[in-house]
Design an enzyme around this catalytic site. Sequence first.
Site, PDB file in Angstrom:
ATOM      1  N   HIS A  50      15.302  12.184  -8.124  1.00  0.00           N
ATOM      2  CA  HIS A  50      16.424  12.730  -7.361  1.00  0.00           C
ATOM      3  C   HIS A  50      17.465  13.223  -8.378  1.00  0.00           C
ATOM      4  O   HIS A  50      17.723  12.543  -9.378  1.00  0.00           O
ATOM      5  CB  HIS A  50      17.098  11.645  -6.502  1.00  0.00           C
ATOM      6  CG  HIS A  50      16.277  11.159  -5.340  1.00  0.00           C
ATOM      7  ND1 HIS A  50      15.060  11.687  -4.971  1.00  0.00           N
ATOM      8  CD2 HIS A  50      16.547  10.174  -4.428  1.00  0.00           C
ATOM      9  CE1 HIS A  50      14.614  11.051  -3.893  1.00  0.00           C
ATOM     10  NE2 HIS A  50      15.486  10.129  -3.549  1.00  0.00           N
TER      11      HIS A  50
ATOM     12  N   THR B 224       0.817  -1.220   0.000  1.00  0.00           N
ATOM     13  CA  THR B 224       0.000   0.000   0.000  1.00  0.00           C
ATOM     14  C   THR B 224       0.854   1.276   0.000  1.00  0.00           C
ATOM     15  O   THR B 224       0.312   2.374  -0.006  1.00  0.00           O
ATOM     16  CB  THR B 224      -0.890   0.021   1.266  1.00  0.00           C
ATOM     17  OG1 THR B 224      -0.020  -0.195   2.401  1.00  0.00           O
ATOM     18  CG2 THR B 224      -1.952  -1.053   1.230  1.00  0.00           C
TER      19      THR B 224
ATOM     20  N   CYS C   4      18.226   4.648  -3.076  1.00  0.00           N
ATOM     21  CA  CYS C   4      17.971   5.272  -4.381  1.00  0.00           C
ATOM     22  C   CYS C   4      19.103   6.202  -4.836  1.00  0.00           C
ATOM     23  O   CYS C   4      19.454   6.232  -6.020  1.00  0.00           O
ATOM     24  CB  CYS C   4      16.655   6.041  -4.343  1.00  0.00           C
ATOM     25  SG  CYS C   4      16.388   6.935  -2.818  1.00  0.00           S
TER      26      CYS C   4
END
Length: 337
Positions: free
Chosen positions: A242, A12, A129
């Site tokens: 980013h 979720t 990331c």
Amino acid sequence: MKGYTVAVVGATGAVGQEILSILEERDFPLSTLVPLASKRSVGKKLIFKNREYFVKESQPAEFEGVDIAFFSAGTKVSKDMAPEAVKRGCTVIDNSNAFRMDPEAPLIVPEVNPHHLRQHKGLIANPNCSTTQMVVALKPLHDYTPIRRVVVSTYQAVSGTGLGAIKELTEQTADLLAGKKVTPAVYPYEIAFNALPHIDVFDDRGYTLEELKMDQETKKIFATDEIAVNATAVRIPVYRSHSEAVLIETEAKLTPQKAREILSQAPGIRVVDNLDKLQYPMHIAAAGRDEVFVGRIREDFTVENGLNLWIVADNLRKGAALNAVQIAERLVADNLL
Ligand code: NAP
Ligand code: 3JN
């Protein structure tokens, strides 16, 4: 091709939702989906490939019969639940920081170190990331001439902090534009119209964990301690992607022209670097895309053998969900499950 039973822990959340869309979009050979989250989401309906699924609570028994589990529910959930999944014969691809430095767990970026996957023992870690997009861009240059030092400043989207942060940016922006007062909840200060040089917790030397992850993870992925990364990680008020301003110092001279030539041929990279046409990578152009975009490639005249780059990627895709799905695709293709 065999259809796999796939669990998504954190189905979720921002990363979990992205994993589901990417599995669907890339037509991953999935026969059954097991969407898991916290107690709060039990019974929530998800549509995947036109089928309805209902979210269950993440519990050890849910991993019985699961072939692959993607974890994106934070470090604690990974620490508690990933070993339970592995014990039940499941291969785990973990998006958290929990196992990245574990010598038993390979830390994988498919364009960079797919060969490390061969040593896996059931648990594979997905890097942070900020590390992932940086190493995709740096690896082909490092192969040409070893990179010894990296100085990087990041400009990170709020989606890196999850759904709560996306909501906070939207609400704060609207409230501030309407002249209302705001009370920060996710971040220590307002993120709308602001930049926060603070991602994750500070250590006693004044670095944040996010900054240290970039150094440690790069060393592990490149399998060398002879590269050092000094990072400053900054949160900015954009939703997605980013960016990173990167200086590399290489052993031998690497000209901007040579770097462009190498990067143009490297997997997963798109060079966008045409200043005559004002073309350079940007957050909004990278959002929703799979590539790592590189531009503003130029010599750094202040050091010997220095090169500057501007590296941008969608943090939820290549930075998290896409990289995790690409790892799963590799496991399937190389018969490593
Ligand atoms: P998010 O949008 O806040 O979503 C959090 C997810 O974790 C939700 O699905 C939530 O379920 C679930 N969750 C929370 N507590 C749980 C529990 N006790 N048991 C099972 N599920 C639980 O956050 P996100 O951005 O998706 O990030 C999730 C995690 O992914 C992060 O904590 C981080 O470890 C990792 N991550 C990694 C990267 C990367 O660079 N590789 C980037 C971002 C995030 P409910 O909806 O039921 O609360
Ligand atoms: O802040 C970002 O842009 C990336 C966030 C990553 C993140 C968020 C919460 C917990 C991580 C991570 O991937 O390192 C973690 C964590 O697992 O420690």
